[in-house]
Design a protein around this motif. Sequence first.
Motif, PDB file in Angstrom:
ATOM      1  N   UNK A   1      41.686  36.019  14.342  1.00 30.63           N
ATOM      2  CA  UNK A   1      42.714  36.983  14.736  1.00 30.63           C
ATOM      3  C   UNK A   1      43.082  37.806  13.505  1.00 30.63           C
ATOM      4  N   UNK A   2      42.824  39.108  13.561  1.00 32.36           N
ATOM      5  CA  UNK A   2      43.040  40.001  12.419  1.00 32.36           C
ATOM      6  C   UNK A   2      44.321  40.800  12.655  1.00 32.36           C
ATOM      7  N   UNK A   3      45.243  40.684  11.721  1.00 27.66           N
ATOM      8  CA  UNK A   3      46.561  41.292  11.903  1.00 27.66           C
ATOM      9  C   UNK A   3      46.517  42.804  11.798  1.00 27.66           C
ATOM     10  N   UNK A   4      47.569  43.406  12.322  1.00 26.83           N
ATOM     11  CA  UNK A   4      47.760  44.850  12.258  1.00 26.83           C
ATOM     12  C   UNK A   4      48.626  45.190  11.041  1.00 26.83           C
ATOM     13  N   UNK A   5      48.908  46.462  10.830  1.00 26.64           N
ATOM     14  CA  UNK A   5      49.885  46.881   9.837  1.00 26.64           C
ATOM     15  C   UNK A   5      51.276  46.552  10.380  1.00 26.64           C
ATOM     16  N   UNK A   6      52.171  45.903   9.610  1.00 28.87           N
ATOM     17  CA  UNK A   6      52.116  45.738   8.153  1.00 28.87           C
ATOM     18  C   UNK A   6      51.542  44.415   7.671  1.00 28.87           C
ATOM     19  N   UNK A   7      51.012  43.556   8.549  1.00 32.07           N
ATOM     20  CA  UNK A   7      50.443  42.292   8.083  1.00 32.07           C
ATOM     21  C   UNK A   7      50.693  41.160   9.062  1.00 32.07           C
TER      22      UNK A   7
END
Length: 247
Positions: free
Chosen positions: A37-43
């Motif tokens: 699972x790859x986070x979005x901005x800001x983290x």
Amino acid sequence: MSLLESWDRGEHTAETLRGTTATYATYRKGSGPGVVVIHEIPGLTPDVIAFGEEVVAAGFTVVMPHLFGRPEAGLSPLAVAGAMRQVCVSREFTKLATGETSPVAGWLRSLARELHTELGGPGVGALGMCFTGGFALAMMVDESVAAPVLCQPSVPFVPGRRRGADLNLSPADLGVVRERAAAGCQVLGLQYAGDPLTGTRFDTLAGEIGDAFLRVDLPGRRHSTVTTHRQQEAVDRVLAFFTERLS
């Protein structure tokens, strides 16, 4: 209590597509088939971590890389500005260029391979969101990724018709995506129908891989389908896709 206290912190070191070596922290939890699972901005915001917990509860081993931002920081203007500064100065992420794959995709593919080697099965899942939405498609180039999910992919940044239609992939990588889709690897995509940040990327992807693209257009003009503007339908579709493709 820290939201990540129950997660195992580690690191992964691998080459990027630029040929440089990168090391990023990872957070891992759960058992069962693997999902990145790859986070979005800001983290790694509380909303992203909460979604990771939902995937864990559904019976998966979840690994969340920490690519930028401060873990557990909320979705504040200050946090967004700080993450954007990191992203803009880093050469591992493309922002405006078309027809290019973000270099960090090489690192993410290595992470997926390592997880698949350890856990076995048909492959691992990969989910990106917003700024990282297209990363899951780039990871599909590696055969270890059997269930790519794109949540509101927003890079290259719009405006511009050409950027809005671009898949954040090099021509060579797009060719591999076509081949894998033709061989049976499906791609799930979720967006709000009125989201101006996603451009016409889903139209492009549907044209490139046809019925292998499973498209979900939620009503409205909101943005984050499984986090800030979470819809149960979106989460249910993601979990069902992982179960079908990875079990």
